[in-house]
Design an enzyme around this catalytic site. Structure first.
Site, PDB file in Angstrom:
ATOM      1  N   GLU A  67       0.381  -1.007  -0.300  1.00 49.69           N
ATOM      2  CA  GLU A  67      -0.683  -0.154   0.218  1.00 49.69           C
ATOM      3  C   GLU A  67       0.784   1.080   0.609  1.00 49.69           C
ATOM      4  O   GLU A  67       0.219   2.236  -0.745  1.00 49.69           O
ATOM      5  CB  GLU A  67      -0.749  -0.081   1.688  1.00 49.69           C
ATOM      6  N   SER A 471     -45.680 -33.749  40.119  1.00 48.65           N
ATOM      7  CA  SER A 471     -46.015 -34.050  41.894  1.00 48.65           C
ATOM      8  C   SER A 471     -43.674 -32.565  42.197  1.00 48.65           C
ATOM      9  O   SER A 471     -44.157 -33.123  43.775  1.00 48.65           O
ATOM     10  CB  SER A 471     -45.815 -35.710  41.761  1.00 48.65           C
TER      11      SER A 471
END
Length: 830
Positions: A67, A471
């Site tokens: 770059e 239960s």
């Protein structure tokens, strides 16, 4: 003069470059376990900012070669590059390169739009010059590598390394670093996933530039340039699978912060224990798959086939090949390369679901089948297929299969369950389940699962599904009874009864699941044998209103509790989370704690924005409400010290400047709690929860539950350090089958989970409190045992409730003793 005019025109509108020192990058929301492992992340942009010192030097060399190779020499603008780009534009009429330096790209990425105008370009140049004066080269480069878009939702080089290679940037090879360094030019069009050819061309250009600049040797260049592409898409890395937890956190964060939750880089540390969550995942999935296997092989869309590709075309002109093709067996002679490619493509589209893996059947023999998974081919022996008898209905399965070909065929898509030494044929279960595990001292959620697979159904049954607990709700009725004058030795008649109650809308004739009635029964027996008529009679004696007043503070919403006798049998629908919260009171000594999931929230700079401060169950803390003590600083400090001591914390673990730790309210006195806990331990030792004995611990207690027509199976149980509730059922509220109970559906899952969750936790038996005594009683009558009575038993009582009347005679019980296990039956609601 033109340049001066441009500067005077644009300069007043330029932003302050110093702001870049405090810039906030958009980073996703991340959710962690309490021990720092990643659960999930949310946000459109995947970003993991790193410092300049963490960037590998080879990557810096690759990036600058690609770059801006004069980066450390120029002042932010490469005037030669700009002039070259301008001449190129004039000569060709097209802009091939922008002449932008990395500093100029930082200016554009942080401050400017991507519009291609001369004004924007001049502004970019001026901004770059300001940035170079305000920041060092290293600071600018750090901003660049964390901001740049690199394709596939990856912003910054660390995110790109994870997206393409599943690694951190410092773990990549030279070729992989060069690949990422080449992406800024065309991140979407030329990344190694979308366009491998363009990506490898760009990578090798970067490598060649590095060689030209003497950043790598010729040998390094040759080796890296020949390296094949290894990139593939890696989704957000999850170290712990807890999708239902992640979604609960996401919703909470949206309520707190709005859409900013996705971009501000918040880190949420939950209360989830990674090891316990993983154990819960395995236990629940394997438990549901076990139920599924017991009910046979269903023909579903999961069993569809991908037809193998045919051999070479019969229209081929080669006469020799034509003769071979005419004799080819289409069952064996197929185009394997094309077929394998087709099968692998099919597998890659199907995600794993925990222990379930997608597979293709490649060959079938009588004694087994070869299967193809994403990574390799495996042999599936007949012993791991033979369970697949045909599903007829929930109570009936077909005849045994005799060979693998009875259920499998080549090209068939299947699921297999991963085992320690291979795989077993499986199918995606229709049955569902959930698991909630809490730390009873403060309500911290240690593990939570809302269903078999969040990828197939996001409905979180742990917190959203109201189901009748059956239960497993009885312990709260019994606790209310003990708090209102009953004792574990109270005799209640287990006999037929008919209720004409207007609130029940019709005549009600409840019964036990066995259809039998057992006559006078001690309360302790009635609980571990789960006798329905006893529960109904004690609730009728107390009154539903009194029971609800006692039970509500345990964490049950009052509006959910039935105000009639069906409350005794668990007909009031609650969520697994609510039931686990109630059981936490039974586990921690009688204190109401509130479940919580978020331990702390940090911002992107590790500042703590929120810290949980839950109320703690502390039986040793002084709860004197005297105003003098409340206003006395020394008394408060003493209280805090008591709390730290009771939890085994040092002073350093709870600094003085932190908020005072609140104490959870006591909703059950210590004596009632001890009596109830000892009765629930008998459920494990000799009742419907006996499967838990395999854990070989003496500090476990709990209760099974099964609702009418076996539509729900439950087990809620605990030790002093962990409480866990498991639910199993169908979303459609249909029966699990006539042989399905909480004891053989939910309890095995609970056992498998607790075996791992409590593996390194020492046993802590509950201590008998003052005011509770143990005396010998007659097992049949609950009265004091006669002197010398050989079959007397010991029972716990409050001192004031010890029976005063001795038994008149001492009957000798045989196998039909009230304490015999011979009459144990599965529990059912009614």
């Amino acid at each position: 003069m033109v340049s001066l005019g441009i500067y005077l025109y644009l300069a007043p509108s330029l932003p302050d470059a110093e702001q870049l020192k405090d810039v906030d990058l958009q980073t996703p929301l991340r959710v962690y376990t309490e021990d720092g492992l990643l659960i999930s992340e949310f946000g459109e942009k995947r970003r993991s900012p790193i410092s300049f010192d963490e960037v590998p030097q080879q990557f810096i060399d690759a990036l600058l070669a690609s770059e801006d190779d004069a980066y450390f020499q120029h002042i932010g603008v490469d005037f030669k590059g700009l002039a070259r780009a301008a001449l190129e534009l004039i000569r060709t009429g097209r802009k091939k390169s922008g002449g932008s330096t990395i500093t100029m790209q930082v200016a554009k990425n942080y401050y400017l739009s991507s519009e291609k105008t001369f004004k924007r370009k001049f502004t970019e140049i001026l901004l770059a010059l300001k940035i170079e004066k305000a920041l060092s080269k290293q600071e600018i480069l750090e901003l660049y590598v964390n901001k740049i878009y690199l394709g596939k939702r990856a912003y910054g080089i660390q995110a790109a390394a994870r997206v393409y290679y599943g690694k951190t940037i410092d773990q990549l090879t030279l070729a992989q670093l060069a690949m990422i360094a080449g992406l800024p030019q065309a991140p979407s069009a030329a990344n190694p996933i979308n366009s491998p050819e363009r990506a490898i061309e760009r990578r090798n250009y970067v490598l060649a530039r590095m060689r030209t600049l003497d950043k790598i040797t010729d040998e390094q260049f040759q080796t890296a340039a020949r390296e094949p592409i290894s990139a593939r898409y890696h989704g957000p890395t999850s170290e712990v699978s807890a999708p239902y937890v992640a979604e609960m956190v996401r919703r909470d964060m949206i309520e707190r912060f709005g859409s900013e939750a996705y971009t501000a880089g918040y880190k949420v540390f939950t209360t989830v224990d990674a090891a316990r969550q993983q154990a819960a995942n395995l236990a629940l999935q394997r438990g549901l798959l076990s139920y599924d296997r017991d009910h046979g092989w269903r023909t579903t869309n999961d069993n569809r086939s991908v037809i193998p590709s045919e051999p070479l075309s019969l229209a081929h002109q080669d006469p020799v090949l034509q003769e071979w093709l005419a004799k080819a067996d289409p069952q064996q002679d197929i185009d394997w390369p094309q077929t394998l490619e087709q099968w692998r493509s099919t597998l890659n589209r199907r995600p794993d679901n925990g222990v379930l893996k997608p597979a293709m059947v490649t060959a079938v023999h009588n004694n087994g089948a070869w299967i193809l998974l994403k990574d390799s081919e495996y042999w599936l022996p007949f012993s791991r297929i033979e369970w697949a008898k045909r599903y007829v209905n929930v109570n009936v399965i077909g005849d045994p299969i005799k060979a693998a070909g009875d259920v499998l065929s080549r090209g068939q898509e299947i699921w297999v369950e991963q085992l320690g030494d291979g795989y077993r044929l499986a199918q995606f279960p229709e049955v569902e389940g959930s698991l909630v595990s809490l730390r009873p001292r403060d309500g911290a959620i240690q593990a939570l699962i809302g269903g078999f697979s969040a990828s197939s159904n996001e409905f979180n049954r742990a917190i959203q599904a109201d189901r009748q607990p059956g239960s497993s709700f009885k312990p709260f009725i019994y606790s209310a009874a003990l708090a209102n004058g009953f004792t574990p030795a109270s005799i209640i008649n287990d006999a037929p009864v008919v209720f004409e109650d207007a609130s029940l809308e019709s005549t009600w004739r409840p019964q036990n699941n066995s259809g039998k009635f057992y006559g006078p029964t001690r309360l302790r027996q009635a609980l571990y044998k789960s006798q329905n008529l006893v529960s109904i009679r004690i609730l009728k004696q107390m009154g539903a209103g009194k029971a609800i007043n006692f039970i509500e503070p345990f964490g049950f919403p009052r509006e959910k509790l039935s105000r009639d006798l069906s409350l005794a049998l668990g007909a009031s629908a609650v969520t697994p989370m609510e039931l686990a919260t109630g059981y936490a009171v039974l586990a921690n000594g009688g204190y109401a704690v509130k479940p919580y999931l978020i331990q702390r929230i940090e911002d992107d700079n590790n500042n703590v924005l929120y810290q949980a401060n839950p109320a703690i169950a502390c039986s040793d803390c002084d709860r004197n409400d005297n105003n003098d003590n409340n206003n006395d600083l020394d008394a408060q400090q003493a209280l805090e010290q008591q709390l730290r001591d009771s939890l085994g914390l040092t002073n350093e673990e709870q600094p003085a400047e932190q908020p005072k730790t609140p104490l959870a309210p006591q909703v059950m006195d210590s004596r009632t709690h001890f009596l109830m806990m000892s009765m629930l331990q008998d459920v494990v030792k000799r009742g419907t929860g006996r499967r838990a004995l395999v854990l070989k611990r003496n500090d476990l207690a709990g209760k099974t539950g099964t609702t009418n027509d076996q539509k729900d199976g439950w087990f809620s149980g605990f030790s002093p350090d962990l409480v866990t509730t498991v639910w199993v059922g169908f979303d459609q509220h249909v029966t699990l089958g006539r042989w399905a109970y909480g004891s053989n559906t939910a309890l095995p899952i609970w056992v498998d989970y607790m075996k791992e969750a409590l593996k390194d936790v020492p046993q802590r038996p509950y201590q008998q409190p003052e005011g509770v005594v143990s005396v010998r009683i007659d097992a049949e009558t609950g009265l004091l045992a006669a002197p010398g009575q050989s079959n007397a038993i010991f029972e716990y009582f409050r001192e004031e409730n010890v029976p005063q009347q001795p038994v008149k005679s001492a009957p000798a019980f045989g196998d039909d003793s009230p304490d015999s296990d011979a009459e144990l039956i599965p529990e059912q609601m009614f």
